[in-house]
Design a protein around this motif. Sequence first.
Motif, PDB file in Angstrom:
ATOM      1  N   UNK A   9       0.870  -1.188   0.000  1.00 19.11           N
ATOM      2  CA  UNK A   9       0.000   0.000   0.000  1.00 19.11           C
ATOM      3  C   UNK A   9       0.908   1.241   0.000  1.00 19.11           C
ATOM      4  N   UNK A  10       0.787   2.068  -0.988  1.00 16.83           N
ATOM      5  CA  UNK A  10       1.578   3.317  -1.063  1.00 16.83           C
ATOM      6  C   UNK A  10       0.740   4.459  -0.481  1.00 16.83           C
ATOM      7  N   UNK A  11       1.261   5.036   0.562  1.00 22.04           N
ATOM      8  CA  UNK A  11       0.523   6.099   1.254  1.00 22.04           C
ATOM      9  C   UNK A  11       1.236   7.421   0.987  1.00 22.04           C
ATOM     10  N   UNK A  12       0.522   8.322   0.376  1.00 20.50           N
ATOM     11  CA  UNK A  12       1.068   9.623  -0.055  1.00 20.50           C
ATOM     12  C   UNK A  12       0.537  10.724   0.865  1.00 20.50           C
TER      13      UNK A  12
ATOM     14  N   UNK B 136       5.325  19.221   6.392  1.00 21.65           N
ATOM     15  CA  UNK B 136       5.767  20.630   6.374  1.00 21.65           C
ATOM     16  C   UNK B 136       6.961  20.856   5.457  1.00 21.65           C
ATOM     17  N   UNK B 137       6.931  21.979   4.731  1.00 22.87           N
ATOM     18  CA  UNK B 137       8.016  22.444   3.872  1.00 22.87           C
ATOM     19  C   UNK B 137       8.350  21.458   2.744  1.00 22.87           C
ATOM     20  N   UNK B 138       7.458  20.500   2.503  1.00 20.13           N
ATOM     21  CA  UNK B 138       7.771  19.494   1.486  1.00 20.13           C
ATOM     22  C   UNK B 138       8.768  18.478   1.980  1.00 20.13           C
ATOM     23  N   UNK B 139       8.698  18.138   3.267  1.00 21.62           N
ATOM     24  CA  UNK B 139       9.657  17.235   3.872  1.00 21.62           C
ATOM     25  C   UNK B 139       9.476  15.786   3.434  1.00 21.62           C
TER      26      UNK B 139
ATOM     27  N   UNK C 280      10.599  11.315  -2.019  1.00 20.65           N
ATOM     28  CA  UNK C 280      10.864  10.632  -0.748  1.00 20.65           C
ATOM     29  C   UNK C 280       9.865  11.043   0.346  1.00 20.65           C
ATOM     30  N   UNK C 281       8.655  11.380  -0.065  1.00 17.07           N
ATOM     31  CA  UNK C 281       7.665  11.820   0.918  1.00 17.07           C
ATOM     32  C   UNK C 281       6.550  10.795   1.106  1.00 17.07           C
TER      33      UNK C 281
END
Length: 761
Positions: free
Chosen positions: A690-693, A699-702, A738-739
Motif C-alpha cells: 500500500x503506497x501512502x502519499x 511541512x516544507x515538502x519534507x 521521498x515523501x
Amino acid sequence: MNKAITDGLQLMPPAFENGLDIWSSGDGTPGSDTYAGATNAVFVPADQDFGGCLEMQKTQSTQKLRYMGDTPILPGCYLQITARVKAISGNLPSVRIAGWAGDGGGAHVAGVVETGPAVPLTDYGKVVEVSAIVGTGARGGVDMVWGPQAQIGHFGLDLIGANGGVVRIDDIEIRDITGAFLRNMLNVVDVRDYGAVGDGTIDDSAAFQAADAAADGRKVLVPEGTYFLGQTVSMSAETVFVGTVTMPDDKMLLLTRNFDLPSYVAAFGSEELAFRKAFQALLNNADHESLDMGGLKVGVTAPIDMAAAVPNKSSYATRRVIRNGQLEAIGSAAWDTQVVTSQATYSASDAKKLTGVVNVANVPVGALVEGAGVGREVYVRSKNVGAQEITLSAPLSDAEGTQIFTFRDFRYLLDFSGFSQLSKFVLDDIEFQCNGLCSGIRLAPSGSTFQVRDCYISRPRDRGITSIGSGCQGMLIDRCQFLSAEEPLDVPDRTSIALNTNANDVKLRNNRATKFRHFAVLGGDNSVVIGNHFFQGDTVPGGVRSAGLIVIGTYTSTTITGNYVDNCFIEWTNERDPAPDFVSGYSFSAMSITDNIFLSGDVAPWFSYIVIKPYGTGHFLNGITVSGNTFRSINGAIDRVERVDTSFADLDFGRSKNVFFTGNTFYSVTYQAANPLRIRYEQATPAATWVIDPAGELPFGGQARFVDGVSLLGSIRTASNADLHDMPFVNLRQGPRHDQISLVWPEPVKGEVSVVMRMDT
C-alpha cells in the motif's frame, strides 16, 4: 522687605548734632580727615527749615561729605540715600549723593559708579532734596550698581561747581527700599541683585551661583534680558526664567529643582536648543533619572546628534529616561540622505571588515551598506581612516573580492551613534513625527537594554529604529506604534523598515506596525516577539507580500508568540553567513512559532506565512515548533502556509530533526501541513504493498522519514475476504520526493488504516 526691620541692620547715620568727627571730608575710610574743627564747617543748632544742620563752605572742586561708619551692602538689598540742602550765600553749587564702595576686607571696589545724579542749587534759601539708590544689581532705577563684590559703603554727598558758596545740609538719611524691586515679596531672589547684567556679553555665571546660594528655599528669578553663562551653572533652587540665557556648547545649565523641558525652553528660548541642553544636563546630573518633556512639541530642523550635545561623555551606562513629549521634523535640506560610493574589498576570513576602502574618510559611520552579497540591514559600525578599513555591523554573504559599495546615511530625529556605548537608556511616551522627512532613532554602536516604550514613530522616511552594531543588546520595544509613510504604495514599491537588530536578547512586545517593507529584521539570537500586530497588504488582486518579520541566523533560539501577522510573512534566513554552506553546527534550529494569528487577503496562491530561505547547501531543520496558530486566507485560497524559498539553495530534508507542526487551524489553505501527520488511508482492492502519499502535507515538502504508528480501522481482509491478523512492515522515503511510505503485507489485502508519519527523527 526692610532689612532694618527684619534683620535689625543699622543703616541711618547719626545726626550732625552728635559730632562732626564721624563725618569725613574724604572717602569716609578710617584715617581720612573729618570736619571736626574744620574752618569751613560748623553745626547750626537751629535752622528754620532743618532744625539742627551742618553749614559748609565749598572750598574744593569736589567738596566731599562721607559718613565714616560702615553701611552694609547686601545682595538683594537696595538702599536709598537722601539729603536736603539749601544755598545760603555765595556761588551756587550743584549737589549729588555719593559714596565709596568697599569689599569685605575694606579695600576699594574699583570700576563701579559711586555718584548719583547732580542737582543744581538755583535760589538762596530754597530747600532741594537729592537722592540716589545703591545696590548690587543692575535694576531699573538703581543709580549706583556696585555688584556682588561690594559689601560696605561710606555714603554722603558731593558739592560740585564753583567754590565759595555756603550751604546748609540736613541730617542724611539711608533707607532700605528693597520692597520696591520685589515682584513676589519674600519669595524671590533676583539674579540682578547678585551682579547679573543680562547684556548677552558679560559672564553672569557667578551671579547666578550667588543668587542660588542665597535663595534658601526661595525661587530664583531671571528677569528680562539675555544672560551669558560662560561656565557650567548648577541651580538647586527653583529658577523662573523671564529672560533667556546663552552659553557655550560644552557648558551646562543644571536645573536640579525644576528639571524639565519647559524650564529649559524658558531658559534658552529655543525648543530645539533647550532639548539638547536638557539632555546634556540629564547625563551630567546625579539628582534626576529622567527628563520630562512636559507634553511639549519640539520642532526639529536638523538631526539631533545626542553625543555632540554631551561633549564630555563618550559613553554612558546609568539609567536615564526621556518621556512625555513630541519631536517633529521641520523641512530642511539637513534631512537629505547622504550617499557615498566607494571601492572596497571583502574577505570571509575577516567577516565584519571591508579593507582597502577608497576615500574611507567620506564614508559616514552609521550608513547602510549596499552591494553584491550584502544582506539586509548591514551598517557601518566604525571606520579606521588610517588603515582604510570599515567595521560592519554583520558579516556579508557571497561578497568575496573587490567591488563598488554604496553607503546611505539616513538622517534621524535622535541620533545616538556618536556615543561609543550607551546602556540603560529609555524613551517613554514620545511621538516621533518624522513627516516623511527623516528616520526616527539611531542607536549607539554598543550598549545594552535600550528601551522604547509607549512611543509613536510616525511616518519615517527610511527607518524607525536602527541598530548599527550591538547597541541593541537586550533591547526592549514595548507598546509602540510604527506608522509608515509608505501606506499609499503597493508592497513592491515600499523600502522603509520599522526596526532592525544585530545583538541578542531583544524583546518586541505588543507593538503595532503599518505597511512598511518589513516590520523587523532580527539579526541576533534569543529574541522574543510577543503580541505584536504588523500588517503590510495593499489592494492589488493576487498581489505579492513582503516579509513582516525577518529572522537572520541558523541557530536563533527565537520565540514568536501571540502576534497578529497580517498580510505578510515570517522569513528565516542565513543571509549573513560569510560561508553559507553547512559544514558543522545546528543548522536551522531553535525556532518557536506559537499561538499567532496569520491572515492574508487578495494574495497570490503561492504566498506562504512561514518561509525559510537558505543561502547555502546542506542546511536542514533541527528544532522548530509551529503550533496553536490560526492560518486564514480570504478572497482566494493559498497553496500552503509554509515553504522553502529555493532561490539560492534547498534544505536537506534527509536530516530533519525535532520538527513539530501541530495543533494549527487552517482556512482556505489547500495543503494543511502537520508533523506528526495522521493520514487515513483506504485500500479498496487487495494489494501486498500500500503506497501512502501525504499529498504535500508534510511541512516544507519534507520527506517521510519515520512512522509513529499504524492503526487498523476495521478488519484487514485477503482477496478471499478472510481476516488477516498479521501486521505490515514499513518502507520509508518512497516516491520521487521521498515523501511517501509503503505498507508491505504478507499477501495482497484490502482495508483501512490510520498512519502517523513524520518528516523528522
